[in-house]
Design a protein around this motif. Structure first.
Motif, PDB file in Angstrom:
ATOM      1  N   ALA A  11       0.830  -1.205   0.000  1.00  0.00           N
ATOM      2  CA  ALA A  11       0.000   0.000   0.000  1.00  0.00           C
ATOM      3  C   ALA A  11       0.867   1.259   0.000  1.00  0.00           C
ATOM      4  O   ALA A  11       0.616   2.208  -0.755  1.00  0.00           O
ATOM      5  CB  ALA A  11      -0.918  -0.002   1.212  1.00  0.00           C
ATOM      6  N   THR A  12       1.906   1.253   0.832  1.00  0.00           N
ATOM      7  CA  THR A  12       2.799   2.406   0.924  1.00  0.00           C
ATOM      8  C   THR A  12       3.499   2.669  -0.397  1.00  0.00           C
ATOM      9  O   THR A  12       3.636   3.818  -0.836  1.00  0.00           O
ATOM     10  CB  THR A  12       3.843   2.181   2.034  1.00  0.00           C
ATOM     11  OG1 THR A  12       3.171   2.027   3.289  1.00  0.00           O
ATOM     12  CG2 THR A  12       4.813   3.355   2.120  1.00  0.00           C
ATOM     13  N   SER A  13       3.935   1.596  -1.073  1.00  0.00           N
ATOM     14  CA  SER A  13       4.635   1.728  -2.349  1.00  0.00           C
ATOM     15  C   SER A  13       3.729   2.339  -3.415  1.00  0.00           C
ATOM     16  O   SER A  13       4.129   3.255  -4.142  1.00  0.00           O
ATOM     17  CB  SER A  13       5.123   0.352  -2.808  1.00  0.00           C
ATOM     18  OG  SER A  13       5.753   0.436  -4.070  1.00  0.00           O
ATOM     19  N   VAL A  14       2.491   1.853  -3.496  1.00  0.00           N
ATOM     20  CA  VAL A  14       1.558   2.363  -4.498  1.00  0.00           C
ATOM     21  C   VAL A  14       1.191   3.820  -4.207  1.00  0.00           C
ATOM     22  O   VAL A  14       1.139   4.658  -5.109  1.00  0.00           O
ATOM     23  CB  VAL A  14       0.280   1.493  -4.545  1.00  0.00           C
ATOM     24  CG1 VAL A  14      -0.766   2.122  -5.463  1.00  0.00           C
ATOM     25  CG2 VAL A  14       0.614   0.084  -5.018  1.00  0.00           C
ATOM     26  N   LEU A  15       0.977   4.142  -2.949  1.00  0.00           N
ATOM     27  CA  LEU A  15       0.614   5.510  -2.586  1.00  0.00           C
ATOM     28  C   LEU A  15       1.785   6.477  -2.756  1.00  0.00           C
ATOM     29  O   LEU A  15       1.592   7.645  -3.108  1.00  0.00           O
ATOM     30  CB  LEU A  15       0.088   5.550  -1.149  1.00  0.00           C
ATOM     31  CG  LEU A  15      -1.292   4.898  -0.979  1.00  0.00           C
ATOM     32  CD1 LEU A  15      -1.601   4.641   0.487  1.00  0.00           C
ATOM     33  CD2 LEU A  15      -2.375   5.772  -1.617  1.00  0.00           C
ATOM     34  N   ARG A  16       3.002   5.990  -2.535  1.00  0.00           N
ATOM     35  CA  ARG A  16       4.175   6.827  -2.784  1.00  0.00           C
ATOM     36  C   ARG A  16       4.256   7.173  -4.278  1.00  0.00           C
ATOM     37  O   ARG A  16       4.554   8.310  -4.666  1.00  0.00           O
ATOM     38  CB  ARG A  16       5.445   6.102  -2.346  1.00  0.00           C
ATOM     39  CG  ARG A  16       6.696   6.976  -2.483  1.00  0.00           C
ATOM     40  CD  ARG A  16       7.944   6.226  -2.059  1.00  0.00           C
ATOM     41  NE  ARG A  16       7.906   5.851  -0.644  1.00  0.00           N
ATOM     42  CZ  ARG A  16       7.940   4.604  -0.200  1.00  0.00           C
ATOM     43  NH1 ARG A  16       7.999   3.596  -1.067  1.00  0.00           N
ATOM     44  NH2 ARG A  16       7.906   4.360   1.086  1.00  0.00           N
ATOM     45  N   ARG A  17       3.948   6.181  -5.115  1.00  0.00           N
ATOM     46  CA  ARG A  17       3.922   6.408  -6.563  1.00  0.00           C
ATOM     47  C   ARG A  17       2.829   7.418  -6.920  1.00  0.00           C
ATOM     48  O   ARG A  17       3.026   8.291  -7.766  1.00  0.00           O
ATOM     49  CB  ARG A  17       3.678   5.080  -7.287  1.00  0.00           C
ATOM     50  CG  ARG A  17       3.498   5.182  -8.799  1.00  0.00           C
ATOM     51  CD  ARG A  17       4.752   5.640  -9.493  1.00  0.00           C
ATOM     52  NE  ARG A  17       4.602   5.610 -10.929  1.00  0.00           N
ATOM     53  CZ  ARG A  17       5.412   6.239 -11.775  1.00  0.00           C
ATOM     54  NH1 ARG A  17       6.453   6.922 -11.322  1.00  0.00           N
ATOM     55  NH2 ARG A  17       5.207   6.183 -13.071  1.00  0.00           N
ATOM     56  N   ALA A  18       1.678   7.322  -6.241  1.00  0.00           N
ATOM     57  CA  ALA A  18       0.581   8.266  -6.483  1.00  0.00           C
ATOM     58  C   ALA A  18       1.013   9.686  -6.184  1.00  0.00           C
ATOM     59  O   ALA A  18       0.734  10.617  -6.965  1.00  0.00           O
ATOM     60  CB  ALA A  18      -0.629   7.881  -5.633  1.00  0.00           C
ATOM     61  N   VAL A  19       1.698   9.879  -5.067  1.00  0.00           N
ATOM     62  CA  VAL A  19       2.156  11.210  -4.673  1.00  0.00           C
ATOM     63  C   VAL A  19       3.180  11.744  -5.681  1.00  0.00           C
ATOM     64  O   VAL A  19       3.158  12.928  -6.046  1.00  0.00           O
ATOM     65  CB  VAL A  19       2.749  11.176  -3.252  1.00  0.00           C
ATOM     66  CG1 VAL A  19       3.410  12.509  -2.907  1.00  0.00           C
ATOM     67  CG2 VAL A  19       1.664  10.836  -2.229  1.00  0.00           C
ATOM     68  N   GLU A  20       4.072  10.878  -6.165  1.00  0.00           N
ATOM     69  CA  GLU A  20       5.059  11.286  -7.164  1.00  0.00           C
ATOM     70  C   GLU A  20       4.377  11.745  -8.445  1.00  0.00           C
ATOM     71  O   GLU A  20       4.722  12.783  -9.019  1.00  0.00           O
ATOM     72  CB  GLU A  20       6.019  10.127  -7.461  1.00  0.00           C
ATOM     73  CG  GLU A  20       6.954   9.783  -6.314  1.00  0.00           C
ATOM     74  CD  GLU A  20       7.763   8.525  -6.594  1.00  0.00           C
ATOM     75  OE1 GLU A  20       7.527   7.896  -7.645  1.00  0.00           O
ATOM     76  OE2 GLU A  20       8.621   8.175  -5.760  1.00  0.00           O
ATOM     77  N   LEU A  21       3.402  10.963  -8.916  1.00  0.00           N
ATOM     78  CA  LEU A  21       2.679  11.322 -10.131  1.00  0.00           C
ATOM     79  C   LEU A  21       1.875  12.603  -9.924  1.00  0.00           C
ATOM     80  O   LEU A  21       1.806  13.460 -10.806  1.00  0.00           O
ATOM     81  CB  LEU A  21       1.746  10.174 -10.534  1.00  0.00           C
ATOM     82  CG  LEU A  21       2.438   8.903 -11.030  1.00  0.00           C
ATOM     83  CD1 LEU A  21       1.441   7.743 -11.090  1.00  0.00           C
ATOM     84  CD2 LEU A  21       3.071   9.133 -12.404  1.00  0.00           C
ATOM     85  N   ASP A  22       1.282  12.734  -8.757  1.00  0.00           N
ATOM     86  CA  ASP A  22       0.526  13.934  -8.402  1.00  0.00           C
ATOM     87  C   ASP A  22       1.437  15.160  -8.473  1.00  0.00           C
ATOM     88  O   ASP A  22       1.061  16.217  -9.007  1.00  0.00           O
ATOM     89  CB  ASP A  22      -0.041  13.759  -6.991  1.00  0.00           C
ATOM     90  CG  ASP A  22      -1.111  14.778  -6.649  1.00  0.00           C
ATOM     91  OD1 ASP A  22      -1.289  15.745  -7.416  1.00  0.00           O
ATOM     92  OD2 ASP A  22      -1.765  14.624  -5.608  1.00  0.00           O
ATOM     93  N   GLY A  23       2.650  15.016  -7.971  1.00  0.00           N
ATOM     94  CA  GLY A  23       3.595  16.128  -7.939  1.00  0.00           C
ATOM     95  C   GLY A  23       4.071  16.572  -9.299  1.00  0.00           C
ATOM     96  O   GLY A  23       4.519  17.714  -9.472  1.00  0.00           O
ATOM     97  N   THR A  24       3.971  15.679 -10.297  1.00  0.00           N
ATOM     98  CA  THR A  24       4.381  16.027 -11.666  1.00  0.00           C
ATOM     99  C   THR A  24       3.168  16.267 -12.566  1.00  0.00           C
ATOM    100  O   THR A  24       3.292  16.281 -13.786  1.00  0.00           O
ATOM    101  CB  THR A  24       5.262  14.918 -12.266  1.00  0.00           C
ATOM    102  OG1 THR A  24       4.560  13.659 -12.225  1.00  0.00           O
ATOM    103  CG2 THR A  24       6.569  14.790 -11.507  1.00  0.00           C
ATOM    104  N   ALA A  25       2.005  16.437 -11.947  1.00  0.00           N
ATOM    105  CA  ALA A  25       0.754  16.766 -12.659  1.00  0.00           C
ATOM    106  C   ALA A  25       0.279  15.673 -13.602  1.00  0.00           C
ATOM    107  O   ALA A  25      -0.485  15.940 -14.529  1.00  0.00           O
ATOM    108  CB  ALA A  25       0.903  18.091 -13.411  1.00  0.00           C
TER     109      ALA A  25
END
Length: 252
Positions: A11-25
């Protein structure tokens, strides 16, 4: 590692990826990851007996759900206004850009028809790229019934090979209830993929974004998330009133 710890790590790995993608729009991709990560956290919550941990999980879930809802509303407003545009620059030698990663966020259950304009679905490796794209459509949650391919013709005896491979693919897709319509154009230059749900994906190199591996026994040969890419740019748009171009008859 215990099963519960493994679930939390996923869960942490997938959500970390979500935050990264969010940060790059890269919002549609981020939304998919947020949704997947939230579901994983909900599974962790159900399996946890510790009340203090349950409270922390609920707080995290609420935060991620709030952000996911914000993204969903923002993307919807941009789509409604016809203003949505996202650009992804793929650097030479970078990895993590499989067709699944690039296209799946735009494949929802309303997707029924796809148009692929790519003048270079000709050689064997280009044909394999198109096959992988078709496989993604077949196994996704969408309801694709028709795929239109417009491409350039090979020359001489290679034309027969090209047409033969496309006929084989057409026959194979028919078994999955998908019709492949192949048309040829001698003037086609632009590379573009259009989905009937309004998404338009333009890739500078078309589907041919992957570098070949030196041998079939190197990492990245089978898993395209691990395959190095050529440099290219991906532009993603949404057109609420998508109009599709009409071409001539199939010539294969």
């Amino acid at each position: 590692m215990s099963k519960l710890a493994g679930m939390e790590s996923s869960a942490t790995s997938v959500l970390r990826r979500a935050v990264e993608l969010d940060g790059t729009a890269r919002l549609p991709e981020a939304l998919v990851c947020y949704q997947e990560g939230i579901q994983l956290l909900l599974d962790v919550l159900k399996a946890t007996a510790d009340e203090a941990k349950k409270t922390r999980y609920r707080e995290r879930i609420r935060e991620y759900m709030d952000r996911a809802e914000e993204i969903k509303k923002h993307v919807q407003l941009e789509k409604e206004a016809g203003k949505y545009h996202e650009q992804i620059h793929i650097a030479a030698g970078s990895v993590g850009y499989s067709y699944d990663r690039l296209f799946r966020p735009y494949m929802d259950k309303t997707l029924a028809e796809v148009w692929v304009d790519d003048p270079y679905i000709r050689s064997k490796h280009q044909m394999m790229n198109f096959l992988r794209f078709c496989e993604l459509l077949v196994k996704s949650d969408c309801q694709v019934q028709m795929i239109h391919l417009t491409t350039g013709e090979e020359e001489g005896p290679r034309l027969e090979e090209q047409q033969g491979r496309l006929r084989e693919l057409r026959d194979s897709l028919n078994k999955y209830g998908v019709t492949l319509d192949v048309q040829y154009s001698s003037t086609l230059h632009d590379r573009e993929i259009r989905f009937s749900n309004g998404w338009i994906i333009k890739i500078g190199r078309g589907l041919d974004i992957f570098k070949p591996t030196k041998s079939p026994f190197q990492i990245g040969f089978c898993d395209y998330d691990l395959r190095e890419c050529h440099e290219t740019t991906v532009d993603i748009f949404h057109n609420k009133h998508l109009k599709t171009s009409m071409h001539g008859d199939v010539s294969s």
